[in-house]
Design an enzyme around this catalytic site. Structure first.
Site, PDB file in Angstrom:
ATOM      1  N   ASP A 193      -3.279  -8.300  -0.918  1.00 12.00           N
ATOM      2  CA  ASP A 193      -2.516  -7.570  -1.925  1.00 12.00           C
ATOM      3  C   ASP A 193      -1.265  -8.361  -2.280  1.00 12.00           C
ATOM      4  O   ASP A 193      -1.093  -9.514  -1.848  1.00 12.00           O
ATOM      5  CB  ASP A 193      -2.198  -6.140  -1.478  1.00 12.00           C
ATOM      6  CG  ASP A 193      -1.155  -6.070  -0.364  1.00 12.00           C
ATOM      7  OD1 ASP A 193      -0.650  -7.132   0.051  1.00 12.00           O
ATOM      8  OD2 ASP A 193      -0.854  -4.955   0.095  1.00 12.00           O
ATOM      9  N   TYR A 222      -4.571  -3.476   3.859  1.00  8.15           N
ATOM     10  CA  TYR A 222      -3.806  -3.119   5.054  1.00  8.15           C
ATOM     11  C   TYR A 222      -4.454  -2.001   5.848  1.00  8.15           C
ATOM     12  O   TYR A 222      -4.634  -2.096   7.064  1.00  8.15           O
ATOM     13  CB  TYR A 222      -2.388  -2.715   4.638  1.00  8.15           C
ATOM     14  CG  TYR A 222      -1.595  -2.000   5.700  1.00  8.15           C
ATOM     15  CD1 TYR A 222      -1.016  -2.700   6.751  1.00  8.15           C
ATOM     16  CD2 TYR A 222      -1.429  -0.613   5.662  1.00  8.15           C
ATOM     17  CE1 TYR A 222      -0.282  -2.040   7.732  1.00  8.15           C
ATOM     18  CE2 TYR A 222      -0.697   0.050   6.632  1.00  8.15           C
ATOM     19  CZ  TYR A 222      -0.131  -0.664   7.662  1.00  8.15           C
ATOM     20  OH  TYR A 222       0.579  -0.006   8.630  1.00  8.15           O
ATOM     21  N   SER A 280       3.477  -3.951   9.414  1.00  2.47           N
ATOM     22  CA  SER A 280       4.310  -3.546   8.281  1.00  2.47           C
ATOM     23  C   SER A 280       5.780  -3.466   8.698  1.00  2.47           C
ATOM     24  O   SER A 280       6.353  -4.463   9.128  1.00  2.47           O
ATOM     25  CB  SER A 280       3.798  -2.218   7.709  1.00  2.47           C
ATOM     26  OG  SER A 280       4.500  -1.867   6.545  1.00  2.47           O
ATOM     27  N   GLY A 310       6.981   2.596   7.116  1.00  4.06           N
ATOM     28  CA  GLY A 310       8.190   2.709   6.318  1.00  4.06           C
ATOM     29  C   GLY A 310       9.458   3.096   7.039  1.00  4.06           C
ATOM     30  O   GLY A 310      10.402   3.549   6.398  1.00  4.06           O
TER      31      GLY A 310
END
Length: 320
Positions: A266, A297, A170, A81
Protein backbone atom coordinates in the site's frame (compact mmCIF):
# COMPACT_ATOMS: atom_id res chain seq x y z
CA UNK A 1 -27.18 18.49 18.79
CA UNK A 2 -26.37 19.07 22.47
CA UNK A 3 -22.95 20.26 23.50
CA UNK A 4 -22.28 16.83 25.03
CA UNK A 5 -22.69 15.25 21.58
CA UNK A 6 -20.33 17.62 19.76
CA UNK A 7 -17.37 15.70 18.32
CA UNK A 8 -13.82 16.95 18.00
CA UNK A 9 -12.47 13.80 16.33
CA UNK A 10 -14.34 11.23 14.28
CA UNK A 11 -12.58 8.42 12.45
CA UNK A 12 -15.20 5.84 11.48
CA UNK A 13 -15.49 2.96 12.02
CA UNK A 14 -12.92 3.08 14.81
CA UNK A 15 -13.06 5.97 17.25
CA UNK A 16 -15.02 9.09 18.12
CA UNK A 17 -13.94 11.76 20.62
CA UNK A 18 -16.43 14.24 22.05
CA UNK A 19 -15.88 17.81 23.17
CA UNK A 20 -16.72 16.87 26.77
CA UNK A 21 -13.84 14.37 26.81
CA UNK A 22 -15.80 11.18 26.22
CA UNK A 23 -14.22 8.59 23.94
CA UNK A 24 -16.17 5.98 21.99
CA UNK A 25 -14.18 3.11 20.52
CA UNK A 26 -16.56 1.89 17.86
CA UNK A 27 -14.65 -1.14 16.68
CA UNK A 28 -12.88 -3.41 19.15
CA UNK A 29 -12.17 -7.12 19.32
CA UNK A 30 -13.33 -9.21 22.31
CA UNK A 31 -11.32 -9.81 25.47
CA UNK A 32 -9.56 -13.18 25.74
CA UNK A 33 -8.94 -14.52 29.27
CA UNK A 34 -5.67 -16.16 30.41
CA UNK A 35 -5.35 -19.84 29.52
CA UNK A 36 -3.02 -22.81 29.83
CA UNK A 37 -2.16 -25.38 27.14
CA UNK A 38 -4.08 -23.85 24.25
CA UNK A 39 -4.97 -26.73 21.86
CA UNK A 40 -5.07 -24.45 18.81
CA UNK A 41 -1.34 -23.68 19.13
CA UNK A 42 -0.03 -26.99 20.40
CA UNK A 43 0.05 -26.00 24.04
CA UNK A 44 0.90 -22.28 24.24
CA UNK A 45 -0.03 -20.81 27.65
CA UNK A 46 -0.56 -17.19 28.61
CA UNK A 47 -1.19 -15.17 31.74
CA UNK A 48 -1.54 -11.51 32.68
CA UNK A 49 0.80 -9.77 35.11
CA UNK A 50 1.01 -6.26 36.60
CA UNK A 51 4.22 -4.30 36.04
CA UNK A 52 3.27 -1.00 37.67
CA UNK A 53 0.15 0.90 38.60
CA UNK A 54 -0.40 1.82 34.93
CA UNK A 55 1.41 -0.90 32.96
CA UNK A 56 0.71 -4.61 32.67
CA UNK A 57 1.52 -7.39 30.23
CA UNK A 58 0.37 -10.71 28.83
CA UNK A 59 3.16 -13.30 28.96
CA UNK A 60 3.15 -16.23 26.52
CA UNK A 61 5.02 -19.50 26.94
CA UNK A 62 5.18 -22.20 24.25
CA UNK A 63 4.80 -25.84 25.20
CA UNK A 64 7.95 -26.86 27.08
CA UNK A 65 9.37 -30.33 26.46
CA UNK A 66 12.83 -29.77 27.90
CA UNK A 67 12.68 -27.76 31.12
CA UNK A 68 16.39 -26.95 30.88
CA UNK A 69 15.91 -25.27 27.50
CA UNK A 70 16.29 -21.49 27.22
CA UNK A 71 14.14 -19.63 24.71
CA UNK A 72 14.33 -16.29 22.90
CA UNK A 73 12.28 -13.60 24.63
CA UNK A 74 10.29 -11.07 22.65
CA UNK A 75 8.78 -7.85 23.96
CA UNK A 76 5.79 -6.96 21.79
CA UNK A 77 4.07 -3.59 21.34
CA UNK A 78 0.70 -3.73 19.59
CA UNK A 79 -0.47 -1.34 16.90
CA UNK A 80 -3.84 0.35 16.22
CA UNK A 81 -3.05 4.04 16.21
CA UNK A 82 -1.87 4.44 19.82
CA UNK A 83 -5.55 4.61 20.76
CA UNK A 84 -7.26 1.29 20.03
CA UNK A 85 -7.18 -2.39 21.00
CA UNK A 86 -5.29 -4.13 23.79
CA UNK A 87 -2.76 -6.84 24.54
CA UNK A 88 -5.67 -8.74 26.08
CA UNK A 89 -8.05 -8.62 23.11
CA UNK A 90 -8.35 -11.16 20.33
CA UNK A 91 -7.12 -9.15 17.34
CA UNK A 92 -3.49 -9.01 18.44
CA UNK A 93 -3.62 -11.84 20.98
CA UNK A 94 -4.52 -14.47 18.36
CA UNK A 95 -1.58 -13.52 16.20
CA UNK A 96 0.88 -13.37 19.11
CA UNK A 97 0.01 -16.84 20.38
CA UNK A 98 0.55 -18.31 16.90
CA UNK A 99 3.83 -16.42 16.56
CA UNK A 100 5.01 -17.82 19.91
CA UNK A 101 4.20 -21.35 18.76
CA UNK A 102 6.00 -20.88 15.43
CA UNK A 103 9.08 -19.10 16.82
CA UNK A 104 9.21 -21.20 20.00
CA UNK A 105 9.84 -18.10 22.05
CA UNK A 106 8.52 -16.37 25.14
CA UNK A 107 6.58 -13.20 24.39
CA UNK A 108 5.72 -10.29 26.68
CA UNK A 109 2.88 -8.32 25.09
CA UNK A 110 2.71 -4.91 26.76
CA UNK A 111 -0.57 -3.34 27.84
CA UNK A 112 0.25 0.37 27.67
CA UNK A 113 -1.94 3.41 28.21
CA UNK A 114 -3.94 4.56 25.20
CA UNK A 115 -4.56 7.99 23.75
CA UNK A 116 -6.45 10.28 23.86
CA UNK A 117 -7.05 9.66 27.57
CA UNK A 118 -3.27 9.48 27.94
CA UNK A 119 -1.46 11.41 25.24
CA UNK A 120 1.98 10.47 24.01
CA UNK A 121 4.65 10.13 25.22
CA UNK A 122 2.74 8.00 27.79
CA UNK A 123 2.81 4.85 25.63
CA UNK A 124 6.53 5.30 24.91
CA UNK A 125 7.26 5.60 28.63
CA UNK A 126 5.05 2.62 29.50
CA UNK A 127 6.78 0.39 26.96
CA UNK A 128 10.21 1.45 28.19
CA UNK A 129 9.14 0.65 31.74
CA UNK A 130 7.94 -2.79 30.62
CA UNK A 131 11.22 -3.46 28.81
CA UNK A 132 13.20 -2.50 31.89
CA UNK A 133 11.00 -4.83 33.95
CA UNK A 134 11.75 -7.70 31.59
CA UNK A 135 15.47 -6.88 31.74
CA UNK A 136 15.34 -6.90 35.55
CA UNK A 137 14.93 -10.71 35.45
CA UNK A 138 18.43 -11.36 34.10
CA UNK A 139 20.63 -13.34 36.46
CA UNK A 140 17.77 -14.37 38.75
CA UNK A 141 16.85 -17.93 39.66
CA UNK A 142 13.61 -19.33 40.98
CA UNK A 143 14.68 -18.77 44.59
CA UNK A 144 14.65 -15.03 43.84
CA UNK A 145 10.85 -15.12 43.89
CA UNK A 146 10.97 -15.31 47.68
CA UNK A 147 12.32 -11.76 47.84
CA UNK A 148 11.39 -10.39 44.41
CA UNK A 149 7.63 -10.82 44.37
CA UNK A 150 7.23 -8.64 41.27
CA UNK A 151 9.22 -11.05 39.07
CA UNK A 152 7.82 -13.76 36.81
CA UNK A 153 8.86 -17.45 37.03
CA UNK A 154 8.34 -18.15 33.32
CA UNK A 155 10.84 -15.44 32.40
CA UNK A 156 13.28 -16.51 35.13
CA UNK A 157 13.16 -20.19 34.16
CA UNK A 158 13.10 -20.06 30.37
CA UNK A 159 14.27 -16.69 28.97
CA UNK A 160 17.59 -16.50 27.12
CA UNK A 161 18.59 -12.86 27.54
CA UNK A 162 21.25 -13.20 24.86
CA UNK A 163 18.27 -13.44 22.48
CA UNK A 164 16.14 -10.49 23.53
CA UNK A 165 14.01 -9.04 20.72
CA UNK A 166 11.52 -6.22 20.28
CA UNK A 167 8.60 -6.57 17.93
CA UNK A 168 5.79 -4.26 16.89
CA UNK A 169 3.36 -3.57 14.09
CA UNK A 170 2.24 -0.20 12.72
CA UNK A 171 2.24 2.23 15.66
CA UNK A 172 3.73 -0.60 17.74
CA UNK A 173 6.65 -0.65 15.29
CA UNK A 174 6.96 3.10 15.82
CA UNK A 175 7.28 2.38 19.55
CA UNK A 176 9.97 -0.19 18.72
CA UNK A 177 11.87 2.46 16.74
CA UNK A 178 11.77 4.96 19.58
CA UNK A 179 12.72 2.28 22.10
CA UNK A 180 15.74 1.32 19.99
CA UNK A 181 16.83 4.95 19.89
CA UNK A 182 16.49 5.18 23.66
CA UNK A 183 18.24 1.87 24.31
CA UNK A 184 21.20 3.12 22.32
CA UNK A 185 21.61 5.90 24.90
CA UNK A 186 20.27 4.40 28.14
CA UNK A 187 21.25 1.05 29.62
CA UNK A 188 18.90 -1.81 30.35
CA UNK A 189 19.26 -3.09 33.90
CA UNK A 190 22.48 -1.19 34.38
CA UNK A 191 23.99 -2.55 31.18
CA UNK A 192 23.41 -6.21 32.04
CA UNK A 193 21.07 -6.71 29.07
CA UNK A 194 21.25 -5.74 25.41
CA UNK A 195 18.62 -6.02 22.71
CA UNK A 196 19.76 -8.46 20.04
CA UNK A 197 17.22 -7.56 17.38
CA UNK A 198 13.84 -6.16 16.45
CA UNK A 199 10.97 -6.72 14.03
CA UNK A 200 9.18 -3.68 12.61
CA UNK A 201 6.10 -4.79 10.69
CA UNK A 202 4.46 -2.01 8.67
CA UNK A 203 6.19 0.74 10.68
CA UNK A 204 4.12 3.88 11.24
CA UNK A 205 6.05 7.01 10.28
CA UNK A 206 5.21 10.35 8.71
CA UNK A 207 7.97 10.95 6.17
CA UNK A 208 7.38 13.19 3.19
CA UNK A 209 7.55 11.33 -0.11
CA UNK A 210 7.67 12.49 -3.70
CA UNK A 211 4.76 10.20 -4.63
CA UNK A 212 1.10 11.15 -4.32
CA UNK A 213 -0.24 9.72 -1.09
CA UNK A 214 -3.78 8.40 -0.77
CA UNK A 215 -6.46 10.05 1.32
CA UNK A 216 -5.92 7.25 3.84
CA UNK A 217 -2.27 8.11 4.29
CA UNK A 218 -2.79 11.86 4.23
CA UNK A 219 -5.79 11.97 6.54
CA UNK A 220 -5.97 8.85 8.69
CA UNK A 221 -2.26 8.54 9.50
CA UNK A 222 -1.88 12.22 10.34
CA UNK A 223 -5.16 12.23 12.25
CA UNK A 224 -4.04 9.41 14.51
CA UNK A 225 -0.80 11.25 15.29
CA UNK A 226 -2.64 14.48 16.08
CA UNK A 227 -5.06 12.58 18.33
CA UNK A 228 -2.28 10.70 20.10
CA UNK A 229 0.16 13.61 20.52
CA UNK A 230 -1.61 16.95 19.88
CA UNK A 231 1.19 18.98 21.45
CA UNK A 232 4.05 17.15 19.75
CA UNK A 233 6.93 19.62 19.23
CA UNK A 234 7.29 19.99 15.48
CA UNK A 235 3.96 18.33 14.75
CA UNK A 236 4.33 15.86 11.89
CA UNK A 237 8.08 16.49 11.85
CA UNK A 238 8.56 15.46 15.44
CA UNK A 239 11.48 12.99 15.42
CA UNK A 240 9.35 10.35 17.15
CA UNK A 241 7.13 10.14 14.08
CA UNK A 242 9.59 11.33 11.40
CA UNK A 243 12.99 9.64 11.79
CA UNK A 244 14.33 11.73 8.88
CA UNK A 245 13.49 15.10 10.46
CA UNK A 246 16.37 17.57 10.82
CA UNK A 247 16.52 17.18 14.58
CA UNK A 248 15.96 13.40 14.61
CA UNK A 249 18.46 11.21 16.49
CA UNK A 250 21.07 9.39 14.43
CA UNK A 251 19.76 5.98 13.37
CA UNK A 252 23.31 4.67 13.64
CA UNK A 253 22.71 4.74 17.38
CA UNK A 254 20.06 2.01 17.33
CA UNK A 255 20.52 -0.21 20.38
CA UNK A 256 20.43 -3.57 18.57
CA UNK A 257 22.47 -5.53 16.05
CA UNK A 258 19.72 -7.16 13.94
CA UNK A 259 16.62 -5.71 12.27
CA UNK A 260 13.78 -7.13 10.21
CA UNK A 261 11.70 -4.44 8.51
CA UNK A 262 8.62 -5.53 6.60
CA UNK A 263 6.49 -3.72 4.05
CA UNK A 264 3.10 -4.41 2.51
CA UNK A 265 1.47 -3.41 -0.75
CA UNK A 266 0.00 0.00 0.00
CA UNK A 267 1.01 3.66 0.04
CA UNK A 268 2.96 3.24 3.29
CA UNK A 269 5.51 1.21 1.34
CA UNK A 270 7.10 4.40 -0.02
CA UNK A 271 7.53 5.75 3.50
CA UNK A 272 9.08 2.48 4.69
CA UNK A 273 11.54 2.56 1.78
CA UNK A 274 12.62 6.08 2.77
CA UNK A 275 13.10 4.90 6.35
CA UNK A 276 15.22 1.94 5.17
CA UNK A 277 17.27 4.27 2.98
CA UNK A 278 17.89 6.60 5.93
CA UNK A 279 18.91 3.64 8.09
CA UNK A 280 21.37 2.35 5.50
CA UNK A 281 22.88 5.81 4.98
CA UNK A 282 23.23 6.35 8.73
CA UNK A 283 26.10 3.92 9.01
CA UNK A 284 24.28 1.59 11.39
CA UNK A 285 26.47 -1.51 11.59
CA UNK A 286 23.84 -4.17 12.20
CA UNK A 287 22.30 -6.91 10.06
CA UNK A 288 19.29 -5.69 8.07
CA UNK A 289 16.65 -8.05 6.68
CA UNK A 290 13.73 -6.73 4.61
CA UNK A 291 10.48 -8.63 4.04
CA UNK A 292 8.52 -7.13 1.16
CA UNK A 293 5.04 -8.65 1.29
CA UNK A 294 2.76 -8.30 -1.73
CA UNK A 295 -0.18 -8.28 0.67
CA UNK A 296 -2.20 -5.91 2.85
CA UNK A 297 -1.51 -5.07 6.50
CA UNK A 298 -4.55 -6.81 7.95
CA UNK A 299 -3.90 -10.07 6.10
CA UNK A 300 -1.18 -10.93 8.62
CA UNK A 301 -3.78 -11.18 11.38
CA UNK A 302 -6.23 -13.47 9.55
CA UNK A 303 -4.65 -16.57 11.01
CA UNK A 304 -7.06 -19.01 9.39
CA UNK A 305 -5.59 -18.21 5.95
CA UNK A 306 -2.49 -19.62 4.27
CA UNK A 307 -1.41 -16.07 3.41
CA UNK A 308 -1.21 -15.16 7.10
CA UNK A 309 0.53 -18.41 7.99
CA UNK A 310 3.19 -17.85 5.35
CA UNK A 311 3.75 -14.26 6.48
CA UNK A 312 4.01 -15.43 10.08
CA UNK A 313 6.59 -18.08 9.16
CA UNK A 314 8.67 -15.45 7.38
CA UNK A 315 8.69 -13.13 10.39
CA UNK A 316 9.22 -15.92 12.93
CA UNK A 317 12.19 -17.26 10.97
CA UNK A 318 14.05 -14.08 11.95
CA UNK A 319 13.82 -15.15 15.60
CA UNK A 320 14.54 -18.82 15.02
Amino acid sequence: MGSSDETIFDLPPYIKVFKDGRVERLHSSPYVPPSLNDPETGGVSWKDVPISSVVSARIYLPKINNHDEKLPIIVYFHGAGFCLESAFKSFFHTYVKHFVAEAKAIAVSVEFRLAPENHLPAAYEDCWEALQWVASHVGLDISSLKTCIDKDPWIINYADFDRLYLWGDSTGANIVHNTLIRSGKEKLNGGKVKILGAILYYPYFLIRTSSKQSDYMENEYRSYWKLAYPDAPGGNDNPMINPTAENAPDLAGYGCSRLLISMVADEARDITLLYIDALEKSGWKGELDVADFDKQYFELFEMETEVAKNMLRRLASFIK
